[in-house]
Design a protein around this motif. Structure first.
Motif, PDB file in Angstrom:
ATOM      1  N   LYS A   1      -7.973  21.644   4.734  1.00 22.72           N
ATOM      2  CA  LYS A   1      -7.390  22.940   4.377  1.00 22.72           C
ATOM      3  C   LYS A   1      -6.703  22.851   3.018  1.00 22.72           C
ATOM      4  CE  LYS A   1      -5.144  26.915   4.581  1.00 22.72           C
ATOM      5  NZ  LYS A   1      -5.777  28.108   4.003  1.00 22.72           N
TER       6      LYS A   1
ATOM      7  N   ASP B   1      -7.974  24.676  -0.612  1.00 20.21           N
ATOM      8  CA  ASP B   1      -7.060  25.552  -1.361  1.00 20.21           C
ATOM      9  C   ASP B   1      -6.888  25.050  -2.801  1.00 20.21           C
ATOM     10  OD1 ASP B   1      -6.780  27.091   0.881  1.00 20.21           O
ATOM     11  OD2 ASP B   1      -4.785  26.314   1.432  1.00 20.21           O
TER      12      ASP B   1
ATOM     13  N   SER C   1      -9.543  29.958   3.986  1.00 18.18           N
ATOM     14  CA  SER C   1      -9.796  29.132   5.171  1.00 18.18           C
ATOM     15  C   SER C   1      -8.564  29.157   6.068  1.00 18.18           C
ATOM     16  CB  SER C   1     -10.117  27.690   4.761  1.00 18.18           C
ATOM     17  OG  SER C   1      -9.022  27.118   4.052  1.00 18.18           O
TER      18      SER C   1
ATOM     19  N   VAL D   1      -6.840  26.690   9.495  1.00 17.61           N
ATOM     20  CA  VAL D   1      -6.974  25.486  10.314  1.00 17.61           C
ATOM     21  C   VAL D   1      -6.368  25.770  11.687  1.00 17.61           C
ATOM     22  CG1 VAL D   1      -4.825  24.493   9.403  1.00 17.61           C
ATOM     23  CG2 VAL D   1      -6.538  23.006  10.443  1.00 17.61           C
TER      24      VAL D   1
ATOM     25  N   TYR E   1       1.374  23.941   9.748  1.00 17.10           N
ATOM     26  CA  TYR E   1       0.061  24.520  10.066  1.00 17.10           C
ATOM     27  C   TYR E   1      -0.069  24.871  11.546  1.00 17.10           C
ATOM     28  CZ  TYR E   1      -1.050  23.004   5.381  1.00 17.10           C
ATOM     29  OH  TYR E   1      -1.043  22.838   4.013  1.00 17.10           O
TER      30      TYR E   1
END
Length: 971
Positions: free
Chosen positions: A545, A549, A556, A558, A573
């Motif tokens: 992830k 980026d 995206s 996660v 996250y």
């Protein structure tokens, strides 16, 4: 030798009627039906007789009420009306009537589902229906007790794409005669050699074949039965038709709208085989078994259909049903499926205690959804001894061999256990069959692909230098730590040289992420699809992830399971359950609606996750056995313009795949994955099939190539061949192996676009090609700077003359003019049917004269120019007679109808003004969508025509005037 009459009527219709008569249907010609008007879509005499036969207590007043309720369905849309009627049919109606014990609600049956022989089955050919939207005349309509439940459209097999054309016609019928389809349960498109069934509102791609005549077998139908004969035996046999209507139709809510779904043949077969085993088992413990249907083929809906049928089976006395999964997200998913399909009162157990409470003493009518983990308490005695309890276990291979499953079976000792799986296991310590019983039904990977239930999966290994499986691990370790002293390297090797650590190394993740981005943006994103990345650990998932980026990749997200001791690297996250749900919903939307392109996961969403828009899985994790087959099936779901799923392997799981497949019979797992290289032979075949149209034609002469496609039938054949070739190219490009075919793809695209322009054929655009192919062709056309990029020039425009001058020969000019006139007729026929019907006849006469050599190309061009000049003069002619552009088609219609009966021109001119004035008086905002406004306008038109002493074909003329009004006087 006598030649066979290969016509739609003899080859398809008559054969189907003969087969239906053999199944006990009565055949009546549409013209011989006894009905009040052609607006009547329910045969009221037949329905009235059935109501009295099936409900002998009903009195005349109740009979009239029921007839009115059935024949006057008020609904906001066709789908809503269809749903209302389906509920009347399967849940029955009720009327207040005293049958000896006071006035009470009495149940009224429209059809006796339990005794098919008590119902009347009628097949009618050419059942003509006249409605506000137009006139339709389906080839065959099947009535049960006077209710039009099935509509069949037949096409000759010599038509280029017969089933596709039949489906288009069925969709047009639904637009033009909604009321007929209020009652429809099954739509069939057939040409004998191919036959497909669908439902109201379905697109062509949702129509499916019916390949099994269960409970009959194929040999029982005769030697090599045709697809039409198989479908008819499987779907229209009286018992099967009523079973399908009652138990195998659901109205599922999808994205804020209702979708009607009809079971596929394997679902129908599996459910009935399960019921047969439950009814006939000698011992209650032998009632269970396994339904092995490959992933993506509709197991959740099969469970819904089975649950519906279990509830309606009289011998089971309203059983309780427990649906068991092994993960919370699957529990949520299957609960939503049951709810969306309108299954009554499914309850999701929210805790161990809640589950125990709901099952304790449960004997009838309960539907509980749960995870197997809620059976974690070891039961000392049964929660219920009930035998009318059915446990449906989803993905039954995963958790049914250990203590949780033992607890469940202790708690529910007399239940019938039915396993549903796409990947059963048959090993010494774990066996799906030994646990649940024998296979009740199987539906293999290859069968699902052949039927179009799923798309094929292709496999490609990428960046082999980064793979870490087996002996690659040491090489990779040496590469990363080659600058370290030997002693230090050995210490690191012992402590850290594990697959997970190496695979998740930041530099390696970065290299793989860059390759993923390049592949996705080149191959997948142009076609509008999305992707899943499977990482070896939660840390690796987060790292992917972060890296995407940093590299400015597409959006995206996660998703992973959070742990109590997660460090600060993972915590930012973590997603809540609600956040996860929102992310998943976003991912399922088209790219143009939501930019979330990647889901990055570790274990979650590898099984049971259904996102048809996902085309590719980037796999960077060792997965084995059934879990691997479950994971790769995430990309096999069908989606518009999605012709295959793709697994890009960064770990080297192909060896694991062979290991996973080895536990199955070869025929059961054939086609699980194909190498991209395996598409090359098909690419070669499809290339030849598309290019053969131009064998012997000068490829540099565009006019000559376009002339090859002059016949509509040839264009349809070519278009099908081109689409297949372009799909294979879309799959293989930009692999160098596709290079030999690129120039021919550009050539075919150029000819196709030129034919679209010449023949005004909207079907020959590039919208149905993959974006990569489309871009290649359009870039080529722009490079050549050729005019075929532009839309066809309007025949009434001055630019049309310039187009003709560039056409070159008289033959090319005549072709350009002919198809321009045909296009004008096709587009404007509804605006002025009298004028454009006459024009069509004139054009056909000219073409016939040229074909019979009564004129040459030069003369044909001159005659066609006169036709075009006449078309351009229409507005002046209307003005000369004192009519506006809107009024003139009404005048021409009245001249056609009334002039033939001797009415004078002056009177017709006066009537034209009066009738258009009446129409204008009744034009209100959106009147064409309002039934009451249309009814009032039609009533006033008929009233005026009666006053004018016109009565012979009053309804027909009024409908034609209404059709013109909808076009020329829209608000």
């Amino acid at each position: 030798m006598q030649t066979r009459d290969w016509t739609e009527k003899t080859e398809v219709e008559n054969r189907l009627i003969t087969q239906l008569k053999g199944l006990g249907y009565r055949h009546v010609k549409g013209s011989d039906l006894n009905r009040g008007t052609q607006r009547e879509v329910v045969l009221e005499d037949g329905l009235s007789a059935a109501l009295q036969r099936l409900n002998p207590w009903i009195d005349d007043n109740s009979l009239r009420k029921v007839l009115r309720q059935v024949t006057h369905i008020e609904a906001a849309s066709l789908m809503e009306a269809n749903l209302q009627f389906h509920e009347m049919l399967v849940s029955y109606l009720s009327v207040q009537q005293d049958i000896g014990r006071g006035k009470k609600s009495q149940t009224v049956k429209l059809i006796d589902f339990d005794r098919p022989e008590t119902n009347e089955f009628l097949v009618v050919d050419q059942f003509r229906v006249v409605d506000e939207g137009g006139t339709v005349k389906p080839d065959l309509t099947i009535f049960v007790n006077g209710l039009p439940l099935v509509v069949i459209e037949c096409k000759a097999s010599t038509t280029s794409t017969p089933v596709r054309e039949a489906v288009k016609q069925l969709r047009r019928y639904q637009r033009e005669s909604e009321r007929l389809f209020h009652y429809n349960q099954i739509l069939i498109a057939t040409c004998d050699q191919a036959a497909r069934a669908g439902t109201v509102g379905a697109q062509g791609r949702h129509y499916s074949e019916w390949k099994d005549p269960w409970p009959l077998t194929l040999p029982e139908l005769g030697v090599e039965p045709t697809p039409q004969e198989v479908l008819t035996a499987g779907m229209l046999r009286k018992e099967n038709l009523l079973d399908l209507v009652r138990n195998f139709i659901v109205f599922e809510a999808e994205s804020g709208r209702r979708v009607k779904k009809l079971a596929r043949y394997q679902q129908f077969r599996a459910v009935n085989k399960a019921l047969e085993r439950i009814r006939t088992a000698r011992d209650p413990r032998e009632r269970g078994g396994v339904v092995w249907h490959t992933q993506g083929s509709g197991k959740s809906l099969t469970m819904v259909y089975l649950s519906v049928k279990l509830r309606r089976e009289p011998s089971l006395h309203n059983p309780s049903i427990v649906v068991v999964t092994d993960r919370t997200d699957l529990d949520d998913q299957i609960s939503r499926t049951f709810l969306r399909c309108g299954f009554p009162n499914p309850v999701q157990a929210d805790s161990v205690a809640d589950l125990r409470q709901r099952l304790t003493g449960a004997t009838a009518g309960v539907t509980v959804m749960t995870t197997v983990q809620k059976f974690q308490e070891r039961e000392k005695e049964a929660l219920t001894e009930a035998e009318n309890l059915f446990v449906l276990v989803d993905e039954s291979h995963r958790t049914q061999y250990k203590e949780l499953a033992l607890n469940m079976r202790t708690a529910l000792p007399n239940a019938c256990y039915l396993g549903f799986t796409g990947t059963p296991i048959d090993k010494e310590d774990k066996s799906t069959v030994r646990t649940f019983g024998p296979y009740l039904d199987t539906y293999t990977i290859q069968q699902a692909v052949d039927d179009g239930a799923t798309v094929p999966i292709f496999y490609q290994g990428r960046m082999p230098q980064l793979q870490v499986m087996g002996n690659n691990l040491d090489k990779l370790f040496d590469r990363y730590f080659r600058d370290y002293p030997e002693e230090e390297r050995e210490r690191i090797r012992k402590q850290y040289a594990k697959e997970e650590v190496i695979t998740a190394a930041p530099q390696r993740v970065r290299e793989v992420a860059m390759d993923i981005l390049e592949h996705y943006e080149e191959h997948i994103r142009p076609n509008g699809f999305k992707a899943q990345i499977v990482a070896i650990s939660r840390e690796a998932a987060v790292r992917y992830k972060q890296t995407l980026d940093e590299l400015n990749g597409p959006e995206s997200a996660v998703i992973f399971s959070a742990g109590h001791n997660d460090d600060e690297f993972l915590k930012p996250y973590h997603l809540s359950k609600e956040e996860e749900r929102r992310v998943i919903e976003r991912f399922k939307k088209p790219l143009e609606e939501d930019s979330l392109a990647f889901l990055i996961v570790c274990d979650k969403l590898l099984t049971g996750f259904d996102a048809p828009i996902e085309q590719v899985m980037y796999l960077d994790k060792p997965i084995r056995e059934h879990n691997l087959l479950q994971a790769i099936a995430r990309v096999n779901r069908r989606y518009e313009y999605k012709h295959y799923g793709l697994i890009i392997d960064y770990f080297g799981v192909s060896g694991f795949l062979h290991e996973a497949l080895s536990i199955f019979r070869e025929e059961d797992v054939k086609g699980a994955m194909h190498s991209v290289d395996s598409e090359l032979p098909r690419l070669q075949t499809r290339h030849r099939a598309a290019m053969r149209f131009f064998d012997g034609v000068d490829a540099s002469n565009l006019n000559a190539c376009v002339k090859v496609l002059e016949s509509e039938d040839i264009r349809l054949e070519f278009d099908l061949a081109f689409q297949r070739f372009s799909r294979s190219m879309d799959m293989v490009m930009p692999d160098p192996k596709a290079r030999p075919y690129v120039e021919d793809l550009k050539f075919l695209g150029k000819v196709r676009q030129a034919a679209k322009t010449r023949y005004r054929d909207p079907g020959l655009d590039l919208s149905d090609c993959g974006e990569k192919v489309k871009r290649l062709i359009t870039d080529h056309l722009q490079t050549l700077n050729i005019e075929v990029l532009h839309d066809p020039v309007d025949i009434l425009s001055s630019k049309f003359e310039e187009r003709l001058e560039r056409a070159g020969s008289d033959e090319a000019k005549a072709s350009e003019m002919e198809h321009a006139i045909r296009h004008e007729i096709r587009v404007k026929m509804d605006e002025n049917p009298v004028y454009y019907t006459s024009l069509k006849e004139k054009l056909e006469n000219l073409i016939a004269a040229r074909r019979e050599l009564r004129m040459d190309d030069k003369e044909l061009v001159l005659e066609m120019q006169r036709v075009i000049d006449g078309m351009r003069g229409q507005a002046r002619e209307a003005e000369r007679k004192g009519f506006t552009r809107q009024q003139y088609p009404f005048y021409q219609l009245l001249v056609k109808v009334l002039g033939e009966e001797g009415w004078g021109e002056e009177r017709i001119r006066e009537m034209t003004g009066d009738l258009t004035a009446i129409i204008q008086e009744h034009v209100v905002p959106e009147w064409t969508e309002k039934v009451d406004a249309q009814r009032e306008m039609r009533r006033e038109i008929k009233h005026y025509l009666r006053d004018a002493d016109y009565r012979d074909h009053l309804d027909e003329l009024a409908l034609k005037l209404m059709d013109l009004a909808r076009i020329h006087y829209r608000q």
